[in-house]
Design a protein around this motif. Sequence first.
Motif, PDB file in Angstrom:
ATOM      1  N   ILE A  21       0.785  -1.348   0.031  1.00 48.57           N
ATOM      2  CA  ILE A  21      -0.119   0.058   0.027  1.00 48.57           C
ATOM      3  C   ILE A  21       0.864   1.166  -0.111  1.00 48.57           C
ATOM      4  CG2 ILE A  21      -1.545   1.315   1.310  1.00 48.57           C
ATOM      5  CD1 ILE A  21      -2.661  -1.415   2.414  1.00 48.57           C
ATOM      6  N   SER A  22       0.742   2.068  -1.074  1.00 47.91           N
ATOM      7  CA  SER A  22       1.574   3.225  -1.194  1.00 47.91           C
ATOM      8  C   SER A  22       0.670   4.494  -1.154  1.00 47.91           C
ATOM      9  CB  SER A  22       2.572   3.401  -2.464  1.00 47.91           C
ATOM     10  OG  SER A  22       1.542   3.323  -3.597  1.00 47.91           O
ATOM     11  N   SER A  23      -0.535   4.239  -1.042  1.00 48.96           N
ATOM     12  CA  SER A  23      -1.730   5.271  -1.005  1.00 48.96           C
ATOM     13  C   SER A  23      -3.120   4.712  -0.463  1.00 48.96           C
ATOM     14  CB  SER A  23      -1.948   5.742  -2.457  1.00 48.96           C
ATOM     15  OG  SER A  23      -2.916   6.770  -2.697  1.00 48.96           O
ATOM     16  N   TYR A  24      -3.635   5.490   0.314  1.00 51.89           N
ATOM     17  CA  TYR A  24      -4.856   5.078   0.909  1.00 51.89           C
ATOM     18  C   TYR A  24      -5.948   5.918   0.130  1.00 51.89           C
ATOM     19  CZ  TYR A  24      -2.335   2.876   4.687  1.00 51.89           C
ATOM     20  OH  TYR A  24      -1.711   2.005   5.408  1.00 51.89           O
ATOM     21  N   ALA A  25      -5.705   6.214  -1.227  1.00 57.92           N
ATOM     22  CA  ALA A  25      -6.901   6.876  -1.712  1.00 57.92           C
ATOM     23  C   ALA A  25      -8.146   6.062  -1.771  1.00 57.92           C
ATOM     24  CB  ALA A  25      -6.424   7.456  -3.301  1.00 57.92           C
ATOM     25  N   LEU A  72     -11.078  12.992   6.345  1.00 58.15           N
ATOM     26  CA  LEU A  72     -10.160  13.949   6.479  1.00 58.15           C
ATOM     27  C   LEU A  72      -8.752  13.465   6.871  1.00 58.15           C
ATOM     28  CD1 LEU A  72     -12.500  16.299   8.614  1.00 58.15           C
ATOM     29  CD2 LEU A  72     -11.880  16.488   6.138  1.00 58.15           C
ATOM     30  N   TYR A  73      -8.747  12.198   6.665  1.00 59.35           N
ATOM     31  CA  TYR A  73      -7.412  11.622   7.320  1.00 59.35           C
ATOM     32  C   TYR A  73      -6.518  11.113   5.908  1.00 59.35           C
ATOM     33  CZ  TYR A  73      -8.724  11.746  11.938  1.00 59.35           C
ATOM     34  OH  TYR A  73      -9.329  12.131  13.330  1.00 59.35           O
ATOM     35  N   GLY A  78      -2.723  10.909  -1.243  1.00 66.97           N
ATOM     36  CA  GLY A  78      -3.059   9.625  -0.711  1.00 66.97           C
ATOM     37  C   GLY A  78      -2.428   9.251   0.358  1.00 66.97           C
ATOM     38  N   ARG A  79      -1.637  10.234   1.350  1.00 65.14           N
ATOM     39  CA  ARG A  79      -1.027   9.690   2.453  1.00 65.14           C
ATOM     40  C   ARG A  79      -2.003   9.548   3.557  1.00 65.14           C
ATOM     41  NH1 ARG A  79       1.818  13.781   4.245  1.00 65.14           N
ATOM     42  NH2 ARG A  79       1.085  15.131   2.773  1.00 65.14           N
ATOM     43  N   TRP A  80      -1.611   8.663   4.404  1.00 68.48           N
ATOM     44  CA  TRP A  80      -2.575   8.742   5.661  1.00 68.48           C
ATOM     45  C   TRP A  80      -2.097   9.667   6.822  1.00 68.48           C
ATOM     46  CZ3 TRP A  80      -7.005   6.704   6.546  1.00 68.48           C
ATOM     47  CH2 TRP A  80      -7.350   6.751   8.126  1.00 68.48           C
ATOM     48  N   TYR A  84      -1.898   6.310  13.541  1.00 69.62           N
ATOM     49  CA  TYR A  84      -2.409   4.847  13.338  1.00 69.62           C
ATOM     50  C   TYR A  84      -3.317   4.762  12.047  1.00 69.62           C
ATOM     51  CZ  TYR A  84      -4.576   0.577  14.561  1.00 69.62           C
ATOM     52  OH  TYR A  84      -5.105  -0.682  14.751  1.00 69.62           O
ATOM     53  N   VAL A  85      -3.179   3.290  11.608  1.00 73.13           N
ATOM     54  CA  VAL A  85      -4.343   3.294  10.326  1.00 73.13           C
ATOM     55  C   VAL A  85      -5.014   2.302  10.830  1.00 73.13           C
ATOM     56  CG1 VAL A  85      -4.124   2.271   8.185  1.00 73.13           C
ATOM     57  CG2 VAL A  85      -2.374   3.977   8.658  1.00 73.13           C
ATOM     58  N   PRO A  86      -6.276   2.197  10.712  1.00 68.00           N
ATOM     59  CA  PRO A  86      -7.123   1.204  11.303  1.00 68.00           C
ATOM     60  C   PRO A  86      -6.731  -0.215  10.186  1.00 68.00           C
ATOM     61  CG  PRO A  86      -8.349   3.109  10.927  1.00 68.00           C
ATOM     62  CD  PRO A  86      -7.052   3.214  10.352  1.00 68.00           C
TER      63      PRO A  86
END
Length: 176
Positions: A21-25, A72-73, A78-80, A84-86
């Motif tokens: 995972i490089s992006s949370y888009a 909003l996170y 695409g960065r978190w 903490y990432v769920p």
Amino acid sequence: MLKNPQAISKETHRYKRLLPISSYAFARAQALVPLVGAEMAQGVHNFPIVFAPLGESFSLMALLSLQPESNLYIAPDGRWLATYVPAILRQYPFAVGLPAEGGEPILCVDADSDLLSDTDGQPMFEIDGEPSEAMRKIMDFISEIERNRAATIRAVNALSKHKLIVPWEITLQQKS
């Protein structure tokens, strides 16, 4: 979150590879995401934790925005943005599916995810058709989340049964 869930099989995914995972888009439209009890200690320092109505009970959730289909996170690139990432986001592009006719849960993957590749990344399966080490780690991680999810559901149901979760109406005021 999975747009095109597909049950993982040796036949279909034998030569597929996984990219990190490089992006949370992919979660940009998620204003709420499910949490498990084991995440509360870290989650509470990063975002509001709520009990969202779910049928006759409630579900433990991370509140990521008050606006529907907004998160909003996640930065525009695409960065978190929290520390903490769920877990539900860290397990993407995988999820556990439940067959409509009942039976055992099935590990699924988002067939449309940019994290699946034919050429780059870690193999999902070894040449002999057995899950790769990377895939076994993912399966262990998801199994642990699902065990914790079952315990979380029991705890939340007990809180709900004893009427310890009280609805709270939020009224938003916007400046003109």
